[in-house]
Write an enzyme that holds these catalytic residues in place. Structure first.
Site, short mmCIF file in Angstrom:
data_model
loop_
_atom_site.label_atom_id
_atom_site.label_comp_id
_atom_site.label_asym_id
_atom_site.label_seq_id
_atom_site.Cartn_x
_atom_site.Cartn_y
_atom_site.Cartn_z
CG HIS A 313 -2.05 0.94 1.15
ND1 HIS A 313 -1.93 2.29 1.44
CD2 HIS A 313 -3.34 0.74 0.78
CE1 HIS A 313 -3.10 2.86 1.26
NE2 HIS A 313 -3.97 1.96 0.85
CG ASP A 370 -8.50 -3.81 -2.46
OD1 ASP A 370 -9.71 -3.62 -2.29
OD2 ASP A 370 -7.71 -2.92 -2.80
N1 ACO Z 1 3.96 -7.63 -4.98
C1 ACO Z 1 5.31 -7.70 -5.15
N2 ACO Z 1 6.14 -6.64 -4.97
C2 ACO Z 1 5.57 -5.48 -4.59
C3 ACO Z 1 4.19 -5.35 -4.38
C4 ACO Z 1 3.38 -6.47 -4.57
N3 ACO Z 1 2.04 -6.40 -4.40
N4 ACO Z 1 3.91 -4.08 -4.01
C5 ACO Z 1 5.08 -3.44 -3.99
N5 ACO Z 1 6.10 -4.28 -4.34
C6 ACO Z 1 7.53 -3.97 -4.38
C7 ACO Z 1 7.89 -3.12 -5.57
O1 ACO Z 1 8.24 -3.91 -6.70
C8 ACO Z 1 9.05 -2.32 -5.01
O2 ACO Z 1 10.18 -3.15 -5.01
P1 ACO Z 1 11.66 -2.51 -5.24
O3 ACO Z 1 11.87 -1.55 -4.11
O4 ACO Z 1 12.58 -3.68 -5.22
O5 ACO Z 1 11.60 -1.84 -6.58
C9 ACO Z 1 8.65 -2.07 -3.57
O6 ACO Z 1 7.81 -3.17 -3.24
C10 ACO Z 1 7.91 -0.77 -3.35
O7 ACO Z 1 6.85 -0.75 -4.28
P2 ACO Z 1 6.16 0.56 -4.85
O8 ACO Z 1 5.49 0.23 -6.14
O9 ACO Z 1 7.14 1.69 -4.84
O10 ACO Z 1 5.11 0.82 -3.75
P3 ACO Z 1 3.98 1.82 -3.90
O11 ACO Z 1 3.78 2.34 -2.54
O12 ACO Z 1 4.21 2.79 -4.98
O13 ACO Z 1 2.78 0.90 -4.42
C11 ACO Z 1 0.83 -0.33 -4.56
C12 ACO Z 1 1.67 0.62 -3.72
C13 ACO Z 1 0.50 0.27 -5.95
C14 ACO Z 1 -0.49 -0.56 -3.83
C15 ACO Z 1 1.61 -1.66 -4.74
O14 ACO Z 1 1.97 -2.18 -3.48
C16 ACO Z 1 0.81 -2.68 -5.55
O15 ACO Z 1 0.86 -2.65 -6.79
N6 ACO Z 1 0.09 -3.60 -4.86
C17 ACO Z 1 -0.77 -4.54 -5.53
C18 ACO Z 1 -2.07 -3.86 -5.98
C19 ACO Z 1 -2.99 -3.57 -4.82
O16 ACO Z 1 -3.20 -4.41 -3.96
N7 ACO Z 1 -3.58 -2.37 -4.86
C20 ACO Z 1 -4.58 -1.98 -3.83
C21 ACO Z 1 -4.12 -0.78 -3.07
S1 ACO Z 1 -5.22 -0.48 -1.75
C22 ACO Z 1 -6.51 0.38 -2.41
O17 ACO Z 1 -6.45 1.03 -3.40
C23 ACO Z 1 -7.78 0.31 -1.66
#
Ligand code: ACO
Length: 431
Positions: A313, A370
């Site tokens: 998140h 979610d």
């Molecule tokens: N699975 C695997 N790796 C992940 C995930 C995941 N679900 N989420 C983040 N990471 C990793 C990224 O690849 C990144 O790795 P790195 O540092 O080696 O490059 C690190 O964790 C940080 O990730 P970011 O994308 O910078 O985190 P951000 O805070 O921007 O993203 C997000 C948040 C978009 C929710 C992301 O975690 C994601 O895509 N999750 C899956 C989709 C999801 O569940 N969305 C619902 C959000 S809640 C809502 O809207 C109600």
């Protein structure tokens, strides 16, 4: 060559109570981190703040919702989400978000009456549905139908008038269940049922979704309560993408229905409200507990676009407090229905394994709201493509409250700037 600016110059210069040359004021909230007021940054210093993704930007002051992502805390108007999910109802939460305090008995009765007064859709709105392909995604339909409502309620709303504003917010909240339900019944080829005012908000949503024209719909109180809990948990979440979209659209003075339609469009994306749909698809794809290690390995592999949906998140770097409440509800509803969903078992095992895995621990990736909400919605009979629509019904209470809050502010139209990286001046070639 990279150039850097020493931030301490700005921060330390403002610790005193007198502004000094080049100082920027600190903005304190009641909880959470303070902000540096950079409104004068450009006019005084000729530079812009660069923050793509708004990771360090507070776009406004707001008194509605507080999130502490490090501690896993979510408060609506000061009340912990866990307490509201246990003791409150969506309608009471809507009132709380809109007005700042829980309603008295009299205020609650008046609010219920207003919801009952405005929960019908104009019959001409129903004809909009016929213009869609039968298999249209409910969110596509909802963006269009809510946007179309601006044509029904435009001249009657003076957004400078607080009473008109409140009425517009209640109209939106009241109509949303029928708008969402109709996007499903249209697909099913069934006649849309009307709200029944002796039923509460969530029971009504259920009967409009699943009731048949040929028989009485008997509301299951366990399911109605589960829907109410889902709606409460999703009602608001401060300045997320869809709420910011609503605020940005509203800053121009746009019609509230048009602003909420913009919010619905933003919510639809898989990184936002579309995630619970993606979680269930992912759990189906994983298929069995034995395949979990393979899925975890794929999620960690940077050359693979696969991510663990429902994990991570932007704000929570700890448990999303909503995920625990949803998990408990999912177990309760499945037990009540006597269903044994293998997806729940896969989800619980996946969570256990991921939470011990260094990759997820290091990056502070925890289950978000979610992760279990799709399992719960599916158990109650909501089809996959309605998951985000349910979220939109819930979030309308938050969007409407932010829309109301924004109307009280006087900062004018929002207008972000950019760092231009395109061609410098060049001239059209002479022929
Ligand atoms: N699975 C695997 N790796 C992940 C995930 C995941 N679900 N989420 C983040 N990471 C990793 C990224 O690849 C990144 O790795 P790195 O540092 O080696 O490059 C690190 O964790 C940080 O990730 P970011 O994308 O910078 O985190 P951000 O805070 O921007 O993203 C997000 C948040 C978009 C929710 C992301 O975690 C994601 O895509 N999750 C899956 C989709 C999801 O569940 N969305 C619902 C959000 S809640 C809502 O809207 C109600």
């Amino acid at each position: 060559m990279d150039t850097y600016i020493a931030m301490t110059k700005y921060v330390s210069a403002t610790i005193g109570d007198q502004p000094t040359d080049g100082s920027l004021p600190i903005v304190q909230g009641t909880m959470g981190p303070a902000g540096v007021d950079i409104q004068a940054l450009y006019s005084r210093h000729g530079v812009l703040a660069f923050d793509p993704g708004f990771r360090s930007t507070a776009s406004c002051k707001s008194a509605i919702t507080f999130v502490d992502g490090d501690e896993g805390v979510l408060l609506y108007r000061g009340y912990p989400i866990e307490e509201l999910a246990e003791h409150s109802t969506l309608v009471e939460v809507a009132y709380l978000l809109m007005h700042g305090d829980l309603p008295t008995a009299v205020q609650r009765a008046e609010f219920d009456r207003a919801i009952g007064q405005y929960n019908l859709l104009h019959e001409q709105v129903m004809s909009f549905y016929n213009g869609f392909r039968r298999d249209a995604h409910p969110m596509a339909v909802m963006v269009a139908v809510v946007g179309a409502l601006s044509a029904f309620y435009h001249d009657v709303i003076d957004i400078r008038n607080p009473q008109d504003r409140t009425r517009a917010a209640i109209r939106l909240i009241a109509k949303m269940p029928m708008i969402a339900a109709a996007s499903y019944t249209y697909f099913m080829g069934r006649q849309q049922r009307y709200p029944i005012n002796k039923l509460d908000y969530s029971a009504n949503f259920l009967q409009m979704m699943f009731g048949l024209p040929t028989s009485e719909y008997v509301v299951d109180p366990v399911l109605a309560r589960a829907v109410d809990v889902i709606l409460i948990l999703h009602a608001d979440h401060e300045q997320n993408a869809s709420t910011s979209t609503v605020r940005l659209a509203a800053s121009s003075g746009a019609n509230p229905f048009a602003c909420i339609a913009a919010g619905i469009a933003s919510l639809w994306g898989p990184a936002h409200g579309g995630a619970n749909e993606a979680v269930v698809r992912m759990l189906h794809e994983i298929g069995s507990v034995e395949n979990i290690p393979k899925a975890i390995a794929r999620a960690k592999d940077k050359s693979d676009s696969f991510r663990l949906m429902g994990f991570g998140h932007r704000i929570y770097k700890n448990f999303d407090p909503r995920s625990r409440v949803i998990q408990a509800q999912a177990k309760k509803v499945l037990a009540h229905l006597g269903k044994d969903d293998p997806l729940l078992e896969i989800a619980i095992r996946l969570e256990e394994i991921a939470l011990k895995d260094e990759y997820f621990v290091e990056r502070k990736l925890y289950p978000n709201v979610d992760f279990y909400s799709g399992i719960l919605l599916q158990a109650m009979g909501f089809p996959l493509n309605m998951f985000t629509a349910v979220f939109a019904v819930a979030r309308t209470t938050g969007w409407a409250s932010h829309w109301l809050e924004l109307q009280e502010e006087a900062h004018g139209i929002d207008r972000p700037r950019q760092i231009y990286v395109g061609q410098t001046l060049r001239h059209y070639p002479k022929k």
